[in-house]
Motif scaffolding. Structure first.
Motif, mmCIF file in Angstrom:
data_model
loop_
_atom_site.group_PDB
_atom_site.id
_atom_site.type_symbol
_atom_site.label_atom_id
_atom_site.label_comp_id
_atom_site.label_asym_id
_atom_site.label_seq_id
_atom_site.Cartn_x
_atom_site.Cartn_y
_atom_site.Cartn_z
ATOM 1 N N GLY A 9 6.233 -14.653 44.846
ATOM 2 C CA GLY A 9 6.395 -15.733 44.051
ATOM 3 C C GLY A 9 7.332 -16.738 44.761
ATOM 4 O O GLY A 9 7.837 -16.456 45.819
ATOM 5 N N MET A 11 9.450 -20.322 44.534
ATOM 6 C CA MET A 11 10.231 -20.899 43.610
ATOM 7 C C MET A 11 10.882 -22.084 44.335
ATOM 8 O O MET A 11 11.690 -22.017 44.784
ATOM 9 C CB MET A 11 11.061 -20.104 42.768
ATOM 10 C CG MET A 11 11.804 -20.919 41.657
ATOM 11 S SD MET A 11 12.608 -20.006 40.421
ATOM 12 C CE MET A 11 13.245 -21.253 39.201
ATOM 13 N N ALA A 26 13.082 -16.826 37.675
ATOM 14 C CA ALA A 26 12.560 -16.141 38.754
ATOM 15 C C ALA A 26 12.196 -14.656 38.459
ATOM 16 O O ALA A 26 11.337 -14.077 38.653
ATOM 17 C CB ALA A 26 13.225 -16.308 40.021
ATOM 18 N N GLU A 27 13.555 -14.143 37.949
ATOM 19 C CA GLU A 27 13.394 -12.509 37.575
ATOM 20 C C GLU A 27 12.479 -12.203 36.412
ATOM 21 O O GLU A 27 11.448 -11.268 36.330
ATOM 22 C CB GLU A 27 14.766 -12.091 37.128
ATOM 23 C CG GLU A 27 14.698 -10.469 36.653
ATOM 24 C CD GLU A 27 14.597 -9.749 38.010
ATOM 25 O OE1 GLU A 27 14.620 -8.501 37.741
ATOM 26 O OE2 GLU A 27 14.247 -10.181 39.185
ATOM 27 N N ARG A 30 9.094 -12.396 37.913
ATOM 28 C CA ARG A 30 8.911 -11.376 38.830
ATOM 29 C C ARG A 30 8.400 -10.132 38.136
ATOM 30 O O ARG A 30 7.483 -9.448 38.437
ATOM 31 C CB ARG A 30 9.969 -11.121 39.594
ATOM 32 C CG ARG A 30 9.898 -9.948 40.652
ATOM 33 C CD ARG A 30 11.215 -9.452 41.275
ATOM 34 N NE ARG A 30 11.826 -8.702 40.116
ATOM 35 C CZ ARG A 30 11.760 -7.430 39.617
ATOM 36 N NH1 ARG A 30 10.551 -6.756 40.368
ATOM 37 N NH2 ARG A 30 12.227 -6.937 38.798
ATOM 38 N N LEU A 35 5.323 -8.955 40.599
ATOM 39 C CA LEU A 35 5.589 -9.700 42.073
ATOM 40 C C LEU A 35 6.541 -8.950 43.005
ATOM 41 O O LEU A 35 7.314 -8.205 42.499
ATOM 42 C CB LEU A 35 6.160 -11.078 42.284
ATOM 43 C CG LEU A 35 5.438 -11.980 40.983
ATOM 44 C CD1 LEU A 35 6.291 -13.449 41.133
ATOM 45 C CD2 LEU A 35 4.130 -12.334 41.312
ATOM 46 N N ARG A 37 8.151 -9.927 45.698
ATOM 47 C CA ARG A 37 9.370 -10.445 46.023
ATOM 48 C C ARG A 37 9.296 -11.981 45.443
ATOM 49 O O ARG A 37 7.941 -12.544 45.118
ATOM 50 C CB ARG A 37 9.669 -10.584 47.398
ATOM 51 C CG ARG A 37 8.744 -11.471 48.391
ATOM 52 C CD ARG A 37 9.021 -11.116 49.714
ATOM 53 N NE ARG A 37 8.399 -9.833 50.139
ATOM 54 C CZ ARG A 37 8.243 -9.565 51.355
ATOM 55 N NH1 ARG A 37 8.478 -10.423 52.280
ATOM 56 N NH2 ARG A 37 7.773 -8.458 51.448
ATOM 57 N N VAL A 38 10.361 -12.508 45.490
ATOM 58 C CA VAL A 38 10.452 -14.192 44.769
ATOM 59 C C VAL A 38 11.161 -14.917 46.164
ATOM 60 O O VAL A 38 12.198 -14.555 46.315
ATOM 61 C CB VAL A 38 10.987 -14.446 43.440
ATOM 62 C CG1 VAL A 38 11.067 -15.910 43.451
ATOM 63 C CG2 VAL A 38 10.105 -13.722 42.413
ATOM 64 N N THR A 68 21.656 -15.887 45.082
ATOM 65 C CA THR A 68 20.447 -14.762 45.075
ATOM 66 C C THR A 68 20.747 -13.528 45.938
ATOM 67 O O THR A 68 19.688 -12.602 45.937
ATOM 68 C CB THR A 68 19.187 -15.383 45.659
ATOM 69 O OG1 THR A 68 19.477 -15.733 47.085
ATOM 70 C CG2 THR A 68 18.706 -16.667 44.944
ATOM 71 N N TYR A 73 15.152 -8.398 45.420
ATOM 72 C CA TYR A 73 13.603 -9.122 45.290
ATOM 73 C C TYR A 73 13.576 -10.457 45.584
ATOM 74 O O TYR A 73 12.604 -11.170 45.591
ATOM 75 C CB TYR A 73 13.063 -8.603 43.996
ATOM 76 C CG TYR A 73 12.666 -7.376 43.631
ATOM 77 C CD1 TYR A 73 11.760 -6.469 44.162
ATOM 78 C CD2 TYR A 73 13.575 -6.495 42.679
ATOM 79 C CE1 TYR A 73 11.546 -5.222 43.872
ATOM 80 C CE2 TYR A 73 13.270 -5.402 42.350
ATOM 81 C CZ TYR A 73 12.509 -4.604 43.015
ATOM 82 O OH TYR A 73 12.302 -3.327 42.611
ATOM 83 N N PHE A 74 14.823 -11.087 45.714
ATOM 84 C CA PHE A 74 14.986 -12.386 45.948
ATOM 85 C C PHE A 74 15.397 -12.718 47.528
ATOM 86 O O PHE A 74 16.021 -11.967 48.296
ATOM 87 C CB PHE A 74 15.977 -12.994 45.379
ATOM 88 C CG PHE A 74 15.882 -13.180 43.746
ATOM 89 C CD1 PHE A 74 14.545 -12.874 43.141
ATOM 90 C CD2 PHE A 74 16.885 -13.436 42.831
ATOM 91 C CE1 PHE A 74 14.283 -12.919 41.820
ATOM 92 C CE2 PHE A 74 16.524 -13.671 41.389
ATOM 93 C CZ PHE A 74 15.232 -13.515 41.006
ATOM 94 N N ILE A 109 6.120 -20.958 40.861
ATOM 95 C CA ILE A 109 7.139 -21.080 39.822
ATOM 96 C C ILE A 109 7.633 -22.303 39.722
ATOM 97 O O ILE A 109 8.368 -23.024 40.553
ATOM 98 C CB ILE A 109 7.962 -19.994 39.789
ATOM 99 C CG1 ILE A 109 7.659 -18.728 40.098
ATOM 100 C CG2 ILE A 109 8.913 -20.096 38.349
ATOM 101 C CD1 ILE A 109 8.413 -17.651 40.391
#
Length: 207
Positions: A9, A11, A26-27, A30, A35, A37-38, A68, A73-74, A109
């Motif tokens: 992802g 963003m 974002a979450e 995801r 996903l 990761r973003v 973040t 995952y971010f 995104i």
């Protein structure tokens, strides 16, 4: 770092400042699109924001990291912060393709309002074929104009665009900046770490 099965992802945004609307979006994306990761990409010098004074890109980058850091995952990328001149999405996505491999599935995104302008972006047709677009909307906002625009893009460019409704998108960076300027509270609109940084750095206040 090439991974044929990576679902990534991206963003992008000015994040001036980043807030819970961005994070919840974002979450949600995801989770919905499974996903790996973003990656948040604070814009460097966006051509569509030239009419507004934007906070220094390094400050926006730091606020994005603060917001973040607790989500495994971010990630935050400085890819646009480090680029000279105007920063365009098409160039950013090409860089990520080089880093993660051509077979990586990219989910870009963005907000529904940006989708309405996507055909004015640099190399829009090529951009639409490079990744999957996810348009985030708040409840009651996805009206006929957005649906018609998305349907037009799908038909003409043979490209699907996903829509995700996120309640917290009612929060906006513009409102947060205005609140600080007017001396009103911004608590619970963005992470406490970002709120403290804004206060410490004196961002958005009357000069």
């Amino acid at each position: 770092m090439e991974n044929s099965f990576l679902r990534l992802g991206i963003m992008g945004g000015t994040f001036d400042p980043i807030h819970f609307g961005h994070l919840v979006t974002a979450e949600a994306v995801r989770d919905q699109f499974n996903l790996d990761r973003v990656i948040f990409v604070p814009s460097g010098n966006p051509p569509h924001k030239v009419k507004r004074n934007i906070t220094d890109k390094h400050i926006r980058y730091l606020m994005t990291i603060l917001a973040t850091v607790t989500n495994p995952y971010f990630e935050v990328s400085a890819i646009e912060i480090e680029r000279e001149g105007y920063t365009y999405t098409i160039d950013t996505l090409k860089e990520f393709k080089k880093i993660y491999g051509e077979n990586t599935q990219i989910f870009f995104i963005t907000g529904a309002d940006a989708i309405l302008e996507i055909l004015t972006w640099k190399n829009a047709e090529e951009l639409l074929q490079m990744c999957n677009f996810v348009a985030a909307t708040r409840p009651g906002y996805a009206g006929d104009s957005i649906s018609e625009k998305i349907d037009y893009i799908k038909k003409v460019y043979n490209k699907d665009i996903f829509q995700v409704t996120v309640p917290s998108l009612a929060i906006s960076s513009t409102d947060i900046r205005n609140r600080v300027y007017e001396g009103r509270p911004i608590k619970y609109l963005l992470p406490e770490s970002v709120e403290r940084y804004i206060e410490k750095a004196g961002l958005y206040k009357r000069r």
